[in-house]
Design a protein around this motif. Structure first.
Motif, PDB file in Angstrom:
ATOM      1  N   ILE A 198      -4.693   9.779  -7.475  1.00 56.05           N
ATOM      2  CA  ILE A 198      -4.468  10.048  -6.053  1.00 56.05           C
ATOM      3  C   ILE A 198      -5.617  10.866  -5.461  1.00 56.05           C
ATOM      4  N   ARG A 199      -6.357  11.555  -6.311  1.00 56.31           N
ATOM      5  CA  ARG A 199      -7.482  12.356  -5.813  1.00 56.31           C
ATOM      6  C   ARG A 199      -8.557  11.489  -5.183  1.00 56.31           C
ATOM      7  N   PHE A 200      -8.684  10.253  -5.652  1.00 60.76           N
ATOM      8  CA  PHE A 200      -9.651   9.341  -5.035  1.00 60.76           C
ATOM      9  C   PHE A 200      -9.203   8.963  -3.628  1.00 60.76           C
ATOM     10  N   VAL A 201      -7.885   8.875  -3.426  1.00 60.27           N
ATOM     11  CA  VAL A 201      -7.342   8.569  -2.101  1.00 60.27           C
ATOM     12  C   VAL A 201      -7.593   9.735  -1.149  1.00 60.27           C
ATOM     13  N   GLU A 202      -7.490  10.950  -1.666  1.00 56.02           N
ATOM     14  CA  GLU A 202      -7.686  12.133  -0.828  1.00 56.02           C
ATOM     15  C   GLU A 202      -9.096  12.211  -0.259  1.00 56.02           C
ATOM     16  N   LYS A 203     -10.040  11.565  -0.931  1.00 54.49           N
ATOM     17  CA  LYS A 203     -11.421  11.595  -0.447  1.00 54.49           C
ATOM     18  C   LYS A 203     -11.594  10.847   0.869  1.00 54.49           C
ATOM     19  N   VAL A 204     -10.610   9.999   1.220  1.00 54.27           N
ATOM     20  CA  VAL A 204     -10.699   9.234   2.473  1.00 54.27           C
ATOM     21  C   VAL A 204     -10.780  10.172   3.671  1.00 54.27           C
TER      22      VAL A 204
ATOM     23  N   LEU B 149       0.830  -1.205   0.000  1.00 53.96           N
ATOM     24  CA  LEU B 149       0.000   0.000   0.000  1.00 53.96           C
ATOM     25  C   LEU B 149       0.861   1.251   0.000  1.00 53.96           C
ATOM     26  N   ALA B 150       1.912   1.265   0.836  1.00 44.65           N
ATOM     27  CA  ALA B 150       2.790   2.432   0.901  1.00 44.65           C
ATOM     28  C   ALA B 150       3.463   2.677  -0.450  1.00 44.65           C
ATOM     29  N   GLY B 151       3.941   1.611  -1.080  1.00 48.78           N
ATOM     30  CA  GLY B 151       4.590   1.752  -2.385  1.00 48.78           C
ATOM     31  C   GLY B 151       3.635   2.257  -3.448  1.00 48.78           C
ATOM     32  N   LEU B 152       2.427   1.720  -3.467  1.00 49.00           N
ATOM     33  CA  LEU B 152       1.443   2.139  -4.468  1.00 49.00           C
ATOM     34  C   LEU B 152       1.039   3.592  -4.279  1.00 49.00           C
ATOM     35  N   LEU B 153       0.886   4.024  -3.033  1.00 50.71           N
ATOM     36  CA  LEU B 153       0.515   5.416  -2.774  1.00 50.71           C
ATOM     37  C   LEU B 153       1.594   6.371  -3.274  1.00 50.71           C
ATOM     38  N   LEU B 154       2.853   6.009  -3.062  1.00 48.54           N
ATOM     39  CA  LEU B 154       3.933   6.853  -3.568  1.00 48.54           C
ATOM     40  C   LEU B 154       3.955   6.872  -5.094  1.00 48.54           C
ATOM     41  N   ILE B 155       3.687   5.730  -5.707  1.00 45.96           N
ATOM     42  CA  ILE B 155       3.627   5.673  -7.178  1.00 45.96           C
ATOM     43  C   ILE B 155       2.479   6.544  -7.690  1.00 45.96           C
ATOM     44  N   PHE B 156       1.321   6.438  -7.057  1.00 46.57           N
ATOM     45  CA  PHE B 156       0.170   7.264  -7.459  1.00 46.57           C
ATOM     46  C   PHE B 156       0.502   8.749  -7.327  1.00 46.57           C
ATOM     47  N   MET B 157       1.196   9.095  -6.215  1.00 43.86           N
ATOM     48  CA  MET B 157       1.546  10.501  -6.005  1.00 43.86           C
ATOM     49  C   MET B 157       2.533  10.968  -7.060  1.00 43.86           C
ATOM     50  N   GLY B 158       3.490  10.105  -7.414  1.00 37.92           N
ATOM     51  CA  GLY B 158       4.447  10.452  -8.460  1.00 37.92           C
ATOM     52  C   GLY B 158       3.775  10.667  -9.807  1.00 37.92           C
TER      53      GLY B 158
END
Length: 229
Positions: free
Chosen positions: A110-116, A91-100
């Motif tokens: 990553i905007r979908f993650v921000e909705k959390v 999860l940590a790796g994927l989040l960094l990839i999405f942010m990149g």
């Protein structure tokens, strides 16, 4: 200090630096507005610096608190289950990839993650209005402490990494170093530095930052475990 923790702290600082253009979009406006209510005159620069540092101290303190809360759950889960630890690393790796990918302007998932974090922010954001305009240090500290809860993909990406730390204090310290990495651009914005605004719009810098964040994410993924099964 353990070598692996040192690497994580220094890397968290670098992630903050690389993500500074994203921070400008999320927090730069409020940072720049802190000076607007201050009367220009004797002592202006000192008071401006005090409010900017107060706001950012509150913001970074919130990052550390959120990391500590996350780590209370993640460290316990990782200790009791190897699968949970690998899931956290993935999860940590994927989040960094999405942010990149977002930084490089290739994909904005990553905007979908921000909705959390949106439900929490809806409850906290009205409190920020009562602190404006900021005239005193306590107001800047309180505003920064609230602003640290603003839904932010870069913060969430680094939080995923902080959750991998073996202890709650080390997770909180990871976010402190991340926050310190964002500090130069945030302070520069507060001082209305033109060069930092130019950096925000520099496509080459954004793409380079995006590539490096993706590499950080790929490095974080538990490749051996994923390939084996």
């Amino acid at each position: 200090m353990q070598p692996e923790l040192y690497l994580s702290y220094s890397s968290a600082f670098v992630i903050g630096l690389l993500g500074s253009t994203h921070c400008l979009g999320m927090c730069g406006g409020i940072s720049a507005s802190l000076s607007m209510a201050l009367p220009v005159g004797r002592g202006f620069r000192f008071r401006q610096s005090l409010l900017l540092l107060g706001f950012n101290f509150g913001r970074i303190a919130s990052y550390a608190l959120i990391a500590a809360l996350v780590a209370l759950v993640s460290t316990s889960a990782a200790q009791h289950s190897k699968m949970a630890g690998m899931a956290l690393m993935t999860l940590a790796g994927l989040l960094l990839i999405f942010m990149g990918l977002s930084m490089g302007q290739w994909w904005q998932g990553i905007r979908f993650v921000e909705k959390v974090g949106a439900p929490v922010w809806r409850r906290l954001s009205p409190l920020t209005k009562g602190l404006l305009p900021v005239n005193h240090l306590w107001q800047a500290l309180a505003l920064g402490a609230l602003w640290g809860w603003l839904p932010c993909g870069l913060v969430y990406s680094t939080l995923g990494w902080a959750a991998l730390q073996p202890t709650v204090p080390s997770a909180a310290l990871t976010m402190v170093f991340f926050g310190l990495g964002t500090l130069p651009s945030m302070l520069a914005t507060g001082y209305a530095a033109n060069w930092i605004r130019d950096l925000k719009s520099n496509r080459q810098f954004r793409k380079l930052s995006g590539i490096l964040l993706v590499l950080f994410g790929l490095w974080t993924l538990p490749w051996q475990a994923l390939l084996m099964g």
